[in-house]
Design an enzyme around this catalytic site. Structure first.
Site, PDB file in Angstrom:
ATOM      1  CG  ASN A   1      -2.161  -0.861   0.944  1.00  0.00           C
ATOM      2  OD1 ASN A   1      -3.123  -0.423   0.349  1.00  0.00           O
ATOM      3  ND2 ASN A   1      -2.110  -2.116   1.379  1.00  0.00           N
TER       4      ASN A   1
ATOM      5  CG  HIS B   1      23.439   2.894  13.740  1.00  0.00           C
ATOM      6  ND1 HIS B   1      24.626   2.826  13.050  1.00  0.00           N
ATOM      7  CD2 HIS B   1      22.661   3.761  13.026  1.00  0.00           C
ATOM      8  CE1 HIS B   1      24.586   3.613  11.993  1.00  0.00           C
ATOM      9  NE2 HIS B   1      23.398   4.194  11.948  1.00  0.00           N
TER      10      HIS B   1
END
Length: 179
Positions: free
Chosen positions: A66, A97
């Site tokens: 979508n 990270h």
């Protein structure tokens, strides 16, 4: 800069900034067939979706992606099964990270989404997660751990709140004209 990195960055830039905003499913699909690692038969991607490194993104047959979704294949892969529905503005991330790293080192992993899984509006799937066959990720959920087959999860962090019937027979076939 490495020529492959430059070429990939250029392809991403062109899709995200131009092609992905064209109100033609046909043109977007043609581009994605050559840009993504796999673009399954009957799959549709609505306008405004963004892809980071399409060569690591494998979309199965009859997926519905979508509007406004982000699929991040920068270093690790995203693989979806068949008849997967990904709701508007959902994010599937494969790289982040390590918060414990003194050097802010990268940390990530592949994301795998099973057949007939349903990822709802604005859900976030974090790196290294597997979403099982038929599972449902509720709207706004943040998924940091694997979700078992036919499990319904919601919340932040996502937690099981129910189970889904295993008698699923549908095929995703949502192809609105302009979006």
């Amino acid at each position: 800069m490495d020529s492959k990195i430059f070429a990939g960055s250029l392809l991403s830039f062109l899709y995200n900034g131009l092609v992905g905003r064209i109100p033609s499913r046909t043109l977007r699909s043609l581009y994605l067939r050559s840009y993504l690692a796999r673009f399954g038969r009957g799959t549709g991607v609505q306008m405004g979706c963004r892809f980071l490194n399409g060569r690591k993104i494998h979309l199965g047959d009859r997926n519905v992606i979508n509007f406004g979704c982000l699929l991040d294949g920068r270093r690790h892969s995203i693989r979806t099964g068949s008849d997967v529905s990904i709701g508007p503005e959902a994010a599937i991330l494969t790289l982040g990270h390590d918060p414990q790293s003194p050097d802010f080192a990268d940390k990530g992993g592949d994301v795998i989404i099973g057949d007939r899984a349903w990822i709802c509006y604005r859900a976030i799937i974090l790196p290294g997660v597997t979403i099982g066959e038929g599972a449902v990720v509720g709207a706004g959920a943040v998924v940091s751990r694997d979700v078992g087959p036919y499990t319904i999860v919601a919340g932040s962090p996502a937690k099981p709140i129910g189970t889904r019937t295993q008698n699923l027979r549908y095929h995703c076939d949502f192809a609105p004209w302009l979006i």
